[in-house]
Design an enzyme around this catalytic site. Sequence first.
Site, PDB file in Angstrom:
ATOM      1  N   LYS A  63       0.860  -1.183   0.000  1.00 23.36           N
ATOM      2  CA  LYS A  63       0.000   0.000   0.000  1.00 23.36           C
ATOM      3  C   LYS A  63       0.896   1.233   0.000  1.00 23.36           C
ATOM      4  O   LYS A  63       1.940   1.250   0.674  1.00 23.36           O
ATOM      5  CB  LYS A  63      -0.893  -0.022   1.245  1.00 23.36           C
ATOM      6  N   SER A 103      -9.624   1.249   2.697  1.00 22.77           N
ATOM      7  CA  SER A 103      -8.785   2.105   1.870  1.00 22.77           C
ATOM      8  C   SER A 103      -7.645   1.360   1.182  1.00 22.77           C
ATOM      9  O   SER A 103      -7.016   1.919   0.287  1.00 22.77           O
ATOM     10  CB  SER A 103      -8.214   3.225   2.731  1.00 22.77           C
ATOM     11  N   SER A 114      -9.691  -1.054   6.937  1.00 22.95           N
ATOM     12  CA  SER A 114      -9.120  -0.820   5.605  1.00 22.95           C
ATOM     13  C   SER A 114      -8.355  -1.990   4.992  1.00 22.95           C
ATOM     14  O   SER A 114      -8.000  -1.924   3.822  1.00 22.95           O
ATOM     15  CB  SER A 114      -8.220   0.410   5.635  1.00 22.95           C
TER      16      SER A 114
END
Lengths: 491, 473
Positions: free
Chosen positions: B73, B148, B172
């Site tokens: 990420k 996310s 997330s």
Amino acid sequence: MASELLGTKYEAVIGLEVHAQLLTKSKIFCGDSTEFGLPPNTNISPLSLGHPGTLPVLNKEVVEYSICMGLATNCSIRPISLFARKHYFYPDLPKGYQISQFDEPICYDGYVEIELDTKGDGSKTQRIGITRIHIEEDAGKSIHDLDIDTLVDLNRAGVALIEIVSEPDIRTAQEAVAYLTQIRQTLLYLGICDGNMEEGSFRCDANVSIRPIGQKEFGTKAEVKNMNSFRNVEKAIEHEIERQIGIVESGGAVVQETRGWDAGSQTTKPQRSKEQAHDYRYFPEPDLPPIRVPQVWLDEIRSRLPELGLQRKRRFVRDFGLPGYDAGILTQEQSLAQYFEDASAALSEKTTDRYKLVSNWIMTDVMRILSEKKITANELTLPPAYIAEMADLLASEMISSKIAKEIFPEVLEGKSPKKVVEERGLMQVSDNSFIIEIVEALLSENPDEVGRYREGKKSLMGFFVGQALKNTQGKANPKIVTKLLQERLDA
Amino acid sequence: MKSYISFRNDLEAKKTTCAEAVETFLATIAAKQDLNCLLSVNAAGARAQAAEADARFSAGNPRPLEGMVIALKDNINTKGIRTSCGSKILETYVPIYDATVVERLKNAGAIIIGKANMDEFAMGSSNENSAYGAVKNPVNPEYVPGGSSGGAAASVAAELCHAALGSDTGGSVRLPASFCGAVGLKPTYGRVSRYGLVAYGSSLDQIGPLAPTVADAALLFDTINGNDERDATSCPFTPLNTTSQLNAPLPATFTVAVLPDEQLRGCDDDVLLAYRKVLGTLRGMGAEIVTHEMKYIGALIPTYYIIATAEASSNLSRYDGVRYGFRADVTNDEDDMVIKTRSQGFGAEVKRRIMLGTYVLSSGYYDAYYTKALKVRRLIYNDYKQMFKTADLFALPSYPTPPFKIGEKSSDPLAMYLGDIFTVSANLGGVPGISIPAGTASNGLPIGIQLQANHFDEMHLMQYAHHLEKALT
């Protein structure tokens, strides 16, 4: 004049906030060096640059130093205290917040004693309360005065600070200076701050207000900043008191604001209003666990605390019979006090007179050299035992004080006073028969003066003593010279 | 999806090489650019790492994750590779250090293939809040991948890598795992070092693995967990080896806590169906199902959004244009520079949360919001402690609805926030949670089911999840 109303109509209420940079080798939350004076932005790392993803890790030494100061100022120490974030935007504050303590500072409810007597004999002391001592990180430095741009140096960002907040117990600028002196001396004795106001490692802000004498409520305060010497603190507070009295006397009201001391105009001036009424949005720092101070650690730190300045001063008065004034000066700074103690220990006879002689030598000649060379006593090449020798020679009347002064430069160069006296044949002469010869020769050479003396001009005794000493190159014991002269002239 | 464990078997059998795997992934990345999964591709670095991995296999000294191809990420710092956080404000930011997890992955032989798209600063549930465009769900590109860590989950589902690391502040990792049909683990708070993870909500953030299977996620978790002296909130424990326990038999009976029906009322029928089916499977495995009413369920979303936004408003203060990243074109006024940089550099959702967080920390409002939220948080923690005195696991949906379409909810931030109802409690309470695939919704998209366990009990959490995963397939 407003200043005449201070103490008659008004009194001032003053509280001080002292920021002291701690002498830890590395910064509070990362391994960066804290060395002063390096080129800009060299003592930095991702953390002190506020890079994303960096996390603070507490330097345990900072906690220990803070506890030392807390104990030395009679504070209570919290077994668990918290870090908090204080938010504001400024180019030299890399994270947009400063890690500090808010609700529960590590030290609270302490006091220091300050001495207010002029003689320095401890006859008048006053307690100034310490509200709190908390731990925080320093910001960097913004440099605005170069034409191009604002420049930022982050070497200082993250250096450990303690903030020592006093109660509003101070009433005059002189008390403020006495308090500051006491705080600074304590930091130096503990060895946790170098106390350098010019380099900014010891900084002071003052909250000043006035109120009519007898009124309990506080007046509106102004916070005075930017005072970078003890002298400036005194002058700024004096000026601020006078300014506020002037406002109130002319029917105005003091505004709560931050004012900066301007040494050029010798006045305080309002600082930018945006720095006031700030909402810092303190909240507990989520990246750091609470600081825990177990009792064993506290006891261990307490057992290692050194004797502090005021204690030492009082011991000097008690054990060495020194005047309070002397003791105060000698204990201002630790290595000087130690120098005195080392010299005293080397005396051949431990008497109050000789301690006083040692004190005199240190307070005059030794301290002059220290200030000339800008060094501390532990950096002095002159061994304290030589001061003891000087005192011994003087007290046993082996040399006169005139000779003592004369040989001191050589002693400074590393020669034992005894050796200098012997080599140069300066041993004071106390042999009566030798001095009688000198005295009688002198009297027969100066019949006029002898006549005028006997007619009543007694002040001529000084002339005779001086001449006799001169004729012996200062070696004759002046007491014996005087005695023999009196025997002959007054007979 | 390409499991690392099966790939490793092929490697050991010399049926393939790491270099070959990297080339295949790079080709897939190029072919699936439309999904917008990755923000940077580390092709040269990955090829070099693959060469070293192959050399180690030849030499017979491969490391635990040798040749595992990973996407990270884009809020996990990678030295020399841009880490944008999905934000314009960090569009030029190239970290000067590796996050602890990245160091550990590299030391274990993992290959970094690229940086995954995400909601800006990890703020979002659909991955529509990226400054670099929305990520599309690989199962059906009209749908969101969840957020996310949407880019990370989608990268695993789209076979751009073997596995990925995401971050989970309020769900997330688990939410996008469930939307993309992958496995996603949020470890216990403190289990994995946050050093080098760009902070969103510091007291909630945890890095966690996304992978095709529980066993792959376990391998990755085993590598990244354990004490790190650079993170003062990291646990004092040495790394846990969950892989060794995955196949250990479960006890004959165990207790699974579930939510009462009335607390599931807002759930979509497809989700309820999948949830009930999983409970049936668990019963068959020996589970005794007990109902646990979450007393504070109504306070979860407000509590989460107060604490997370308060911390975010503070954490994001550092983006001022002074030292790195984006700086707006300005005059020589410092305040103007900060205001314009932040106004132009942050997206709408980030600004919304900074304002919320600034508000709840303001003097006069602090006690009503922040102090109260901390109290509720303590009650949630206590509730978990109470639950896990008797229950081995807590089973609940990962998300109340199946994946929704891109644009479907983006105009209603509150509806979007309410979707986090089943995930935020694990962050507020600090417990570990894992989402595993539990079937398909009527729209053809994946549905996930979530298991949570007591603090620092990842050992059992992974073991149960592994057995459940097998029972479900």
